[in-house]
Design an enzyme around this catalytic site. Structure first.
Site, PDB file in Angstrom:
ATOM      1  N   ASP A  14       0.868  -1.181   0.000  1.00 13.95           N
ATOM      2  CA  ASP A  14       0.000   0.000   0.000  1.00 13.95           C
ATOM      3  C   ASP A  14       0.903   1.228   0.000  1.00 13.95           C
ATOM      4  O   ASP A  14       2.109   1.135   0.242  1.00 13.95           O
ATOM      5  CB  ASP A  14      -0.874  -0.003   1.267  1.00 13.95           C
ATOM      6  CG  ASP A  14      -1.766   1.235   1.368  1.00 13.95           C
ATOM      7  OD1 ASP A  14      -2.271   1.697   0.325  1.00 13.95           O
ATOM      8  OD2 ASP A  14      -1.950   1.739   2.493  1.00 13.95           O
ATOM      9  N   SER A  15       0.311   2.386  -0.228  1.00 15.58           N
ATOM     10  CA  SER A  15       1.065   3.627  -0.135  1.00 15.58           C
ATOM     11  C   SER A  15       1.538   3.880   1.295  1.00 15.58           C
ATOM     12  O   SER A  15       2.478   4.627   1.517  1.00 15.58           O
ATOM     13  CB  SER A  15       0.195   4.794  -0.585  1.00 15.58           C
ATOM     14  OG  SER A  15      -0.961   4.867   0.219  1.00 15.58           O
ATOM     15  N   CYS A  77      -4.251  -1.225  -2.097  1.00 14.03           N
ATOM     16  CA  CYS A  77      -4.416   0.213  -2.214  1.00 14.03           C
ATOM     17  C   CYS A  77      -5.311   0.430  -3.415  1.00 14.03           C
ATOM     18  O   CYS A  77      -5.021  -0.067  -4.512  1.00 14.03           O
ATOM     19  CB  CYS A  77      -3.035   0.849  -2.432  1.00 14.03           C
ATOM     20  SG  CYS A  77      -3.068   2.580  -2.938  1.00 14.03           S
ATOM     21  N   GLU A 156      -5.948   9.732   9.860  1.00 16.88           N
ATOM     22  CA  GLU A 156      -4.566   9.779  10.357  1.00 16.88           C
ATOM     23  C   GLU A 156      -4.415  10.752  11.522  1.00 16.88           C
ATOM     24  O   GLU A 156      -3.476  10.648  12.301  1.00 16.88           O
ATOM     25  CB  GLU A 156      -3.614  10.078   9.203  1.00 16.88           C
ATOM     26  CG  GLU A 156      -3.678   8.926   8.199  1.00 16.88           C
ATOM     27  CD  GLU A 156      -2.596   8.892   7.155  1.00 16.88           C
ATOM     28  OE1 GLU A 156      -1.949   9.921   6.937  1.00 16.88           O
ATOM     29  OE2 GLU A 156      -2.414   7.816   6.554  1.00 16.88           O
ATOM     30  N   CYS A 188     -11.459   2.973  -0.382  1.00 14.92           N
ATOM     31  CA  CYS A 188     -10.127   3.397   0.067  1.00 14.92           C
ATOM     32  C   CYS A 188      -9.868   2.635   1.358  1.00 14.92           C
ATOM     33  O   CYS A 188     -10.765   2.512   2.202  1.00 14.92           O
ATOM     34  CB  CYS A 188     -10.102   4.910   0.313  1.00 14.92           C
ATOM     35  SG  CYS A 188      -8.594   5.499   1.124  1.00 14.92           S
ATOM     36  N   THR A 189      -8.657   2.137   1.520  1.00 13.18           N
ATOM     37  CA  THR A 189      -8.388   1.235   2.650  1.00 13.18           C
ATOM     38  C   THR A 189      -8.524   1.906   4.017  1.00 13.18           C
ATOM     39  O   THR A 189      -8.660   1.219   5.020  1.00 13.18           O
ATOM     40  CB  THR A 189      -6.973   0.628   2.542  1.00 13.18           C
ATOM     41  OG1 THR A 189      -6.037   1.696   2.383  1.00 13.18           O
ATOM     42  CG2 THR A 189      -6.883  -0.311   1.359  1.00 13.18           C
ATOM     43  N   HIS A 190      -8.474   3.247   4.053  1.00 12.92           N
ATOM     44  CA  HIS A 190      -8.662   3.932   5.336  1.00 12.92           C
ATOM     45  C   HIS A 190     -10.139   3.977   5.758  1.00 12.92           C
ATOM     46  O   HIS A 190     -10.442   4.160   6.935  1.00 12.92           O
ATOM     47  CB  HIS A 190      -8.191   5.388   5.256  1.00 12.92           C
ATOM     48  CG  HIS A 190      -6.707   5.568   5.365  1.00 12.92           C
ATOM     49  ND1 HIS A 190      -5.841   5.192   4.379  1.00 12.92           N
ATOM     50  CD2 HIS A 190      -5.942   6.116   6.338  1.00 12.92           C
ATOM     51  CE1 HIS A 190      -4.605   5.505   4.750  1.00 12.92           C
ATOM     52  NE2 HIS A 190      -4.630   6.065   5.922  1.00 12.92           N
TER      53      HIS A 190
END
Lengths: 273, 273
Positions: A14-15, A77, A156, A188-190
């Site tokens: 992932d990023s 991602c 985040e 989106c993974t978040h």
């Protein structure tokens, strides 16, 4: 296909840290598999960068994971899947699994009124990748894509449940409510970490699809078909974590979402691959 | 010092578009100077990355700017100034000017009660660079640093004036109000674009210091001392803009804040330098 051993690890990248939600699903559904995780923390985020740049980054990461002899790669991602999956698959000797297919498939299966929302980064939504995938799986659906660029920084910043996040969610999601979507892909993974807020804003009647969960299921299926599923090895404990920057910070985050796992994160220079 | 011509351009760089607010000040205060601007849009943001990584990026960018024969370099990014300025200055043959000194100096001069706030990225505030600089300029001040990680994404999302931005600003700035700061440094190049919101939250009695403005003044002074100030050349029109990714998007943003300038942005591969 390259000769592979079912005991070889699975590469996941992932990023940054978002892909750890995908790693968590893989560990949960395929507990015997060993994971080599890479987070590109020196160059994150990917969501606001160009296709060409992301493809370059993804190819470097594939070379790193191949150097670790992985038997399969999961592009954990959505942006990298949107831009780079085709290129990564083209000349790969091992299975490469992206985030788009499995979630799209489930969304097309569960929608009743045919209105599906997809939320993600600017890169993912402007690529139209989810819409194209759903069109190919089940033509005629009404797929509405919406970029939510503030969701990742809010996660985040730790504002998983906050009045501010509620406001931002309403700002982004109102048009999807008005379009009466009955199914929404967290592209989106978040975003699964904001699931409660998103569910509250969208209401009880909207089904939220988590591609991380669906992708782990798809990965299991592919490994089984290829004879690469690890069985009877017992629960894996030797996962490896790598980051291109701030390995300590990734280790801390990994510790908070992968409870019970032993985590040791190393920094590597990804531009050497 | 390398032999330099006063007609040579000034190199200005940032992680992305924020440094254009600094370029704007330089164009306004030194209208005869030609600017070579570089935005590292393939690797932005810098604010949440490590010192080591940022130093590596900054050295590549210096090599690029030197290849364009600049007579001076402005590090138009607070994080890069915090982490990399010393390294860039160490072996440089031309003046290298960062964002920290000029703003710090003015803040120490204008404070009356000695309580100074500094807001910036996590990188800038955790480095303590503003506090250290102010301590060296005028010992005994009470410098309170506060990271505001959501401000940059809010600016980039266009929420310059919004209820959401007000809420976020209150969340971050309340502790600076309680500490009764009478002076506050906008320690990130994006923040001047939120000046109205920040001023509203902080109240009329707090003086906001914009390092972009102060740094352009300092640059003028240094160029004059070095005999490098361009004079009698007429207003410069040949500014050059470069980005490591999404040059079109940077060009659009540059057009919106550098009104009246002719802007042509090219993409370069910064890792080749």
């Amino acid at each position: 296909m390259r000769e592979c051993n079912a005991d070889a690890p699975i590469g996941v990248f992932d990023s940054g840290i978002g892909g750890l939600t995908v790693a968590r699903e893989i560990m949960s559904q395929l507990p015997e598999e060993k994971i080599i995780y890479f987070g590109d923390t020196a160059r994150l985020p990917y969501g606001n960068k160009s296709r060409e740049t992301i493809i370059g980054y993804a190819k470097q990461i594939r070379r790193f994971l191949e150097s670790r002899n992985v038997k399969a790669i999961v592009v954990a991602c959505n942006t990298a899947s949107a831009y780079a999956l085709d290129t990564l698959c083209e000349d790969s000797e091992i299975p490469v699994v992206g985030m788009i297919h499995a979630g799209s498939k489930v969304a097309t299966q569960v929608t009743v009124n045919g209105n599906i929302g997809v939320i993600g980064t600017s890169g993912t939504t402007s690529s139209g990748v989810y819409k194209k995938m759903m069109d190919s799986l089940k033509p005629g659906l009404n797929v509405i894509q919406k970029a939510c660029p503030l969701f990742v920084p809010l996660v985040e910043e730790g504002l998983w449940n906050s009045k501010i996040t509620d406001e931002v969610a309403r700002m982004y999601l109102d048009e999807l409510k008005e379009a009466q979507v009955d199914t929404m892909v967290l592209g989106c993974t978040h975003y699964p970490l904001l699931k409660e807020t998103i569910a509250r804003v969208m209401g009880d009647n909207v089904r939220l699809v988590n591609p991380a969960y669906e992708t782990a299921r798809e990965l299991k299926e592919i490994l089984r078909e290829e004879g690469l599923l690890r069985v009877n090895g017992g629960r894996s404990t030797g996962h490896e974590f790598y980051a291109s920057d701030l390995a300590d910070k990734m280790q801390e985050f990994a510790g908070s979402i992968l409870t019970g796992e032993s985590i040791n994160t190393s920094k590597i220079d990804i531009t050497e691959y």
